[in-house]
Scaffold this active site. Structure first.
Site, PDB file in Angstrom:
ATOM      1  N   ASP A  47      15.394  -3.612  11.652  1.00 12.21           N
ATOM      2  CA  ASP A  47      15.691  -2.150  11.610  1.00 12.21           C
ATOM      3  C   ASP A  47      17.180  -1.958  12.081  1.00 12.21           C
ATOM      4  O   ASP A  47      17.463  -1.906  13.399  1.00 12.21           O
ATOM      5  CB  ASP A  47      14.451  -1.681  12.646  1.00 12.21           C
ATOM      6  CG  ASP A  47      14.640  -0.105  12.339  1.00 12.21           C
ATOM      7  OD1 ASP A  47      15.997   0.570  12.355  1.00 12.21           O
ATOM      8  OD2 ASP A  47      13.679   0.681  12.578  1.00 12.21           O
ATOM      9  N   GLU A  53      -2.066  -4.886  13.386  1.00 11.83           N
ATOM     10  CA  GLU A  53      -1.027  -5.877  13.890  1.00 11.83           C
ATOM     11  C   GLU A  53      -1.469  -6.796  15.203  1.00 11.83           C
ATOM     12  O   GLU A  53      -1.459  -7.906  15.390  1.00 11.83           O
ATOM     13  CB  GLU A  53       0.547  -5.149  14.486  1.00 11.83           C
ATOM     14  CG  GLU A  53       1.337  -5.915  14.883  1.00 11.83           C
ATOM     15  CD  GLU A  53       2.520  -5.135  14.843  1.00 11.83           C
ATOM     16  OE1 GLU A  53       3.433  -5.081  13.997  1.00 11.83           O
ATOM     17  OE2 GLU A  53       2.915  -4.460  16.090  1.00 11.83           O
ATOM     18  N   HIS A  69       8.627 -10.030  15.209  1.00 13.62           N
ATOM     19  CA  HIS A  69       8.704  -8.897  15.505  1.00 13.62           C
ATOM     20  C   HIS A  69      10.396  -8.569  15.746  1.00 13.62           C
ATOM     21  O   HIS A  69      10.725  -9.296  16.788  1.00 13.62           O
ATOM     22  CB  HIS A  69       7.642  -8.072  16.346  1.00 13.62           C
ATOM     23  CG  HIS A  69       7.866  -6.663  16.068  1.00 13.62           C
ATOM     24  ND1 HIS A  69       8.830  -6.118  16.655  1.00 13.62           N
ATOM     25  CD2 HIS A  69       6.816  -5.764  16.083  1.00 13.62           C
ATOM     26  CE1 HIS A  69       8.653  -4.769  16.586  1.00 13.62           C
ATOM     27  NE2 HIS A  69       7.566  -4.545  16.420  1.00 13.62           N
ATOM     28  N   PHE A 116       0.853  -1.135  -0.144  1.00 16.94           N
ATOM     29  CA  PHE A 116       0.101   0.087  -0.064  1.00 16.94           C
ATOM     30  C   PHE A 116       0.874   1.234   0.007  1.00 16.94           C
ATOM     31  O   PHE A 116       1.761   1.276   0.960  1.00 16.94           O
ATOM     32  CB  PHE A 116      -0.789   0.075   1.258  1.00 16.94           C
ATOM     33  CG  PHE A 116      -1.967  -0.915   0.963  1.00 16.94           C
ATOM     34  CD1 PHE A 116      -1.706  -2.287   1.169  1.00 16.94           C
ATOM     35  CD2 PHE A 116      -3.404  -0.599   0.559  1.00 16.94           C
ATOM     36  CE1 PHE A 116      -2.902  -3.186   1.071  1.00 16.94           C
ATOM     37  CE2 PHE A 116      -4.410  -1.410   0.732  1.00 16.94           C
ATOM     38  CZ  PHE A 116      -4.040  -2.823   0.840  1.00 16.94           C
ATOM     39  N   ILE A 139      -0.400   4.869  -0.003  1.00 20.71           N
ATOM     40  CA  ILE A 139      -1.368   5.755   0.161  1.00 20.71           C
ATOM     41  C   ILE A 139      -0.796   7.273   0.769  1.00 20.71           C
ATOM     42  O   ILE A 139       0.118   7.123   1.493  1.00 20.71           O
ATOM     43  CB  ILE A 139      -2.271   5.407   0.983  1.00 20.71           C
ATOM     44  CG1 ILE A 139      -2.842   3.910   0.916  1.00 20.71           C
ATOM     45  CG2 ILE A 139      -3.661   6.435   1.372  1.00 20.71           C
ATOM     46  CD1 ILE A 139      -3.855   3.704  -0.221  1.00 20.71           C
TER      47      ILE A 139
END
Ligand code: UDP
Ligand code: MN
Length: 349
Positions: free
Chosen positions: A321, A298, A228, A116, A118
């Site tokens: 990350d 989530e 995660h 996505f 947007i």
């Protein structure tokens, strides 16, 4: 001749014959009746049936030379490679990509990657797509499904053979949380409308990310989620599940396997359709009850995957990350990583 023995055998034969007749009648009916019902149904039902079979089809490999798997030498000693429900956890060193590529090639596997972009998030598309071309399912059939409200801003990125991009124009929402949550609704809708007819698997990804190493067919399975990167070492009480019983995403403190990331999940189209539809309906219910789960889609994904166990779990190699977490030695590869984003600058814009 022992007559009783003879009559016993005679009875046995009769019994076996009766059994075979019963089996033929029972299974014959079982096999025929859903098919004959399907005859009158729309094409979608038939293709769903066929597609599900395709996913599980066994393939015959030809001769290949590769190093032998060793029963007494575990592939990894430093990490869990199997869940208690026997789903593999995918880490570098646990799989041979040549064997897997061969298997998925023979099945002519088609993979859809939904993303996505947007409002301002269209800015992330170029790097996302360029790096996907380098690392995502290279050599396989891929369709990028780009959901956007700004179709004119979708960049032209050169795609390798067998890969194409489909722009799906959708509405936007003011709050970024709503944009994020409504992905479940849209993926569910478009699964019925077209994904079921066009691809075998769906991979659903955040756009504010880039591929920085191999992400291939080793991730494909009926239903997969990704650990995660912030919680792979945590105990379940510390997971940021939704803890308010009023929400459909509620998980009590004594339950939970893993904390999955909302930014990378997937599976067969049928399974992803089921997941996204269930999560969307749970969010609609929450809204009617005046509650929004702490981590939006989530939280609902985590609830779903707790009670519908994934058939593969991706290690944090598939969601990292580096800015926040560095590069610990258990991560042999960083495959799909966060791109720094200025929240003020990009969100709700
Ligand atoms: N998203 C978008 N436009 C927005 C907000 C979100 O396209 O205005 C999409 C985008 O794909 C993004 C995902 O929703 O990657 C999730 O939002 P975000 O990445 O901001 O959430 P985070 O990963 O920070 O939790
Ligand atoms: Mn994100």
């Amino acid at each position: 001749m022992n007559l009783r023995g003879g009559s016993k055998y005679y009875l046995l034969h009769l019994g076996v014959l009766l059994f075979i007749v019963l089996v033929v009648v029972f299974f014959g009916y079982g096999l025929l009746s859903p098919r004959s019902q399907e005859m009158g149904e729309p094409e979608a039902v038939t293709s769903m049936f066929v597609e599900e079979l395709n996913v599980q089809e066994v393939v015959t490999l030809s001769r290949m030379a590769y190093s032998q798997p060793k029963v007494l030498t575990p592939s990894r000693k430093d990490v869990l490679v199997l869940t208690p429900w026997l789903a593999p956890i995918i880490w570098e060193g646990t799989f041979n990509i040549d064997i897997l590529n061969e298997q998925f090639k023979l099945r002519n596997t088609r993979i859809g990657l939904t993303v996505f972009a947007i409002k301002k998030y269209v800015l992330f598309l170029k790097l996302f797509l360029e790096t996907a071309e380098q690392h995502f399912m290279v050599g396989h059939k891929v369709i990028y499904y780009v959901f956007t409200d700004r179709p004119a801003d979708v960049p032209q990125v050169p795609l390798a053979a067998g890969r194409r991009l489909v722009v799906l124009t959708v509405r936007n929402y003011t709050r970024w949380q709503d944009v994020s949550m409504h992905r479940m609704e849209m993926i569910s809708l478009f699964s019925e409308r077209r994904f079921l007819h066009e691809v075998d698997y769906l991979v659903c990804a955040d756009v504010d990310m880039k591929f920085s190493d191999h992400v291939g067919v080793e991730i494909l399975s009926a239903l997969f989620g990704t650990l995660h990167p912030g919680f792979y070492g945590s105990s379940r009480e510390a997971f940021t599940y939704e803890r308010r019983p009023k929400s459909q995403a509620y998980i009590p403190r004594d339950e939970g396997d893993f904390y999955y990331m909302g930014a990378f999940f997937g599976g067969s189209v049928v399974e992803v359709h089921h997941l996204t539809k269930a999560c969307h309906e749970a969010m609609v219910e929450d809204q009617a009850n005046g509650i929004e789960a702490v981590w939006h889609d989530e939280s609902h994904l985590n609830k779903y995957l707790l009670y519908h166990k994934p058939t593969k779990v991706l290690s944090p190699e598939y969601m990292w990350d580096q800015q926040l977490l560095g590069w610990p030695s258990i991560m042999k590869k960083l495959r799909y990583v966060a791109v720094p984003k200025n929240h003020q600058e990009i969100r709700n814009k």
